[in-house]
Design a protein around this motif. Structure first.
Motif, PDB file in Angstrom:
ATOM      1  N   UNK A 155     -87.031  21.438 -18.580  1.00  0.00           N
ATOM      2  CA  UNK A 155     -87.733  22.518 -17.889  1.00  0.00           C
ATOM      3  C   UNK A 155     -86.767  23.412 -17.107  1.00  0.00           C
ATOM      4  N   UNK A 156     -85.594  22.881 -16.817  1.00  0.00           N
ATOM      5  CA  UNK A 156     -84.631  23.613 -16.010  1.00  0.00           C
ATOM      6  C   UNK A 156     -83.612  24.385 -16.854  1.00  0.00           C
ATOM      7  N   UNK A 157     -83.511  24.065 -18.133  1.00  0.00           N
ATOM      8  CA  UNK A 157     -82.519  24.711 -18.994  1.00  0.00           C
ATOM      9  C   UNK A 157     -82.820  26.203 -19.107  1.00  0.00           C
ATOM     10  N   UNK A 158     -81.876  27.023 -18.702  1.00  0.00           N
ATOM     11  CA  UNK A 158     -82.056  28.473 -18.722  1.00  0.00           C
ATOM     12  C   UNK A 158     -82.845  29.010 -17.546  1.00  0.00           C
ATOM     13  N   UNK A 159     -83.199  28.128 -16.612  1.00  0.00           N
ATOM     14  CA  UNK A 159     -83.978  28.545 -15.451  1.00  0.00           C
ATOM     15  C   UNK A 159     -83.070  28.892 -14.275  1.00  0.00           C
ATOM     16  N   UNK A 160     -83.634  29.668 -13.370  1.00  0.00           N
ATOM     17  CA  UNK A 160     -82.951  30.042 -12.137  1.00  0.00           C
ATOM     18  C   UNK A 160     -83.872  29.729 -10.976  1.00  0.00           C
ATOM     19  N   UNK A 161     -83.447  28.841 -10.085  1.00  0.00           N
ATOM     20  CA  UNK A 161     -84.242  28.494  -8.912  1.00  0.00           C
ATOM     21  C   UNK A 161     -84.089  29.594  -7.867  1.00  0.00           C
ATOM     22  N   UNK A 162     -85.218  30.104  -7.418  1.00  0.00           N
ATOM     23  CA  UNK A 162     -85.241  31.206  -6.465  1.00  0.00           C
ATOM     24  C   UNK A 162     -85.732  30.747  -5.106  1.00  0.00           C
ATOM     25  N   UNK A 163     -85.010  31.168  -4.081  1.00  0.00           N
ATOM     26  CA  UNK A 163     -85.433  30.999  -2.695  1.00  0.00           C
ATOM     27  C   UNK A 163     -84.989  32.235  -1.926  1.00  0.00           C
ATOM     28  N   UNK A 164     -85.261  32.264  -0.659  1.00  0.00           N
ATOM     29  CA  UNK A 164     -84.919  33.456   0.113  1.00  0.00           C
ATOM     30  C   UNK A 164     -83.460  33.487   0.576  1.00  0.00           C
ATOM     31  N   UNK A 165     -82.897  32.343   0.902  1.00  0.00           N
ATOM     32  CA  UNK A 165     -81.541  32.309   1.463  1.00  0.00           C
ATOM     33  C   UNK A 165     -80.527  32.977   0.547  1.00  0.00           C
ATOM     34  N   UNK A 166     -79.685  33.818   1.117  1.00  0.00           N
ATOM     35  CA  UNK A 166     -78.717  34.539   0.284  1.00  0.00           C
ATOM     36  C   UNK A 166     -77.612  33.630  -0.251  1.00  0.00           C
ATOM     37  N   UNK A 167     -77.238  32.612   0.508  1.00  0.00           N
ATOM     38  CA  UNK A 167     -76.196  31.665   0.098  1.00  0.00           C
ATOM     39  C   UNK A 167     -76.821  30.286  -0.115  1.00  0.00           C
ATOM     40  N   UNK A 168     -76.304  29.505  -1.054  1.00  0.00           N
ATOM     41  CA  UNK A 168     -76.925  28.212  -1.354  1.00  0.00           C
ATOM     42  C   UNK A 168     -76.554  27.060  -0.420  1.00  0.00           C
ATOM     43  N   UNK A 169     -75.476  27.186   0.355  1.00  0.00           N
ATOM     44  CA  UNK A 169     -74.979  26.026   1.096  1.00  0.00           C
ATOM     45  C   UNK A 169     -75.959  25.476   2.130  1.00  0.00           C
ATOM     46  N   UNK A 170     -76.829  26.298   2.693  1.00  0.00           N
ATOM     47  CA  UNK A 170     -77.864  25.820   3.602  1.00  0.00           C
ATOM     48  C   UNK A 170     -79.235  26.230   3.091  1.00  0.00           C
ATOM     49  N   UNK A 171     -79.471  25.942   1.817  1.00  0.00           N
ATOM     50  CA  UNK A 171     -80.751  26.280   1.207  1.00  0.00           C
ATOM     51  C   UNK A 171     -81.258  25.085   0.412  1.00  0.00           C
ATOM     52  N   UNK A 172     -82.562  24.925   0.399  1.00  0.00           N
ATOM     53  CA  UNK A 172     -83.137  23.770  -0.286  1.00  0.00           C
ATOM     54  C   UNK A 172     -83.006  23.844  -1.805  1.00  0.00           C
ATOM     55  N   UNK A 173     -82.762  25.040  -2.369  1.00  0.00           N
ATOM     56  CA  UNK A 173     -82.604  25.113  -3.832  1.00  0.00           C
ATOM     57  C   UNK A 173     -81.380  24.315  -4.290  1.00  0.00           C
ATOM     58  N   UNK A 174     -80.338  24.306  -3.483  1.00  0.00           N
ATOM     59  CA  UNK A 174     -79.155  23.493  -3.800  1.00  0.00           C
ATOM     60  C   UNK A 174     -79.485  22.011  -3.671  1.00  0.00           C
ATOM     61  N   UNK A 175     -80.261  21.659  -2.652  1.00  0.00           N
ATOM     62  CA  UNK A 175     -80.665  20.266  -2.474  1.00  0.00           C
ATOM     63  C   UNK A 175     -81.495  19.777  -3.655  1.00  0.00           C
ATOM     64  N   UNK A 176     -82.367  20.632  -4.177  1.00  0.00           N
ATOM     65  CA  UNK A 176     -83.171  20.273  -5.350  1.00  0.00           C
ATOM     66  C   UNK A 176     -82.260  19.937  -6.523  1.00  0.00           C
ATOM     67  N   UNK A 177     -81.297  20.813  -6.797  1.00  0.00           N
ATOM     68  CA  UNK A 177     -80.374  20.589  -7.916  1.00  0.00           C
ATOM     69  C   UNK A 177     -79.543  19.329  -7.715  1.00  0.00           C
ATOM     70  N   UNK A 178     -79.027  19.133  -6.512  1.00  0.00           N
ATOM     71  CA  UNK A 178     -78.212  17.950  -6.225  1.00  0.00           C
ATOM     72  C   UNK A 178     -79.037  16.667  -6.367  1.00  0.00           C
ATOM     73  N   UNK A 179     -80.247  16.688  -5.843  1.00  0.00           N
ATOM     74  CA  UNK A 179     -81.129  15.526  -5.914  1.00  0.00           C
ATOM     75  C   UNK A 179     -81.441  15.180  -7.371  1.00  0.00           C
TER      76      UNK A 179
END
Length: 145
Positions: A107-131
């Motif tokens: 489901x994630x292949x070719x997908x782009x996770x969108x959130x509001x934060x401009x940088x990923x280091x303090x954003x939950x989209x990075x946490x989702x990918x890492x998890x």
């Protein structure tokens, strides 16, 4: 599985949609809890779905399963909470929701996770990918746009 992430704040619509198009994103997976705020500008759900299709030929889906709860967000954003507390609370929430068994890597292949934060280091989209990468044995190849 190639997955990207992006935030919509501190960027222009031209830059945002240009990055989506250049990355060859097939579908934007909106991981925000609230995606209809007037403050979201071009990233308000219905407008975003239209612009993605018209400008990039890209699909759109809202996936609140991958969003923090209102309580977690309020403690971090409005009450200026600690990032480490937010991170731990959100990781616990994803484990409780068992997102790794409710979603598939494909489901994630070719997908782009969108959130509001401009940088990923303090954003939950990075946490989702890492998890998910931890649960799925590194199947996701993640690039932050």
């Amino acid at each position: 599985m190639d997955v990207t992430t992006i935030g919509f704040t501190r960027t222009t619509a031209e830059d945002f949609f240009g990055r989506i198009r250049a990355a060859g994103v097939k579908r934007v997976m909106d991981v925000r809890l609230h995606n209809t705020s007037q403050l979201a500008g071009f990233a308000k759900s219905d407008d975003l779905a239209f612009f993605l299709k018209a400008l990039c030929g890209t699909g759109y889906v809202h996936e609140p399963l991958l969003a923090p709860t209102e309580e977690i967000m309020t403690a971090f954003k409005k009450k200026k909470g600690d990032w480490n507390v937010f991170q731990n609370d959100f990781l616990d929430l994803m484990a409780e929701r068992k997102i790794e068994s409710r979603l598939k890597p494909e489901q994630f292949d070719g997908s782009c996770l969108l959130c509001s934060e401009d940088k990923p280091h303090h954003c939950h989209r990075k946490l989702v990918c890492d998890y998910l990468n931890g649960k799925w044995g590194g199947k996701l190849s993640v690039r932050h746009l």
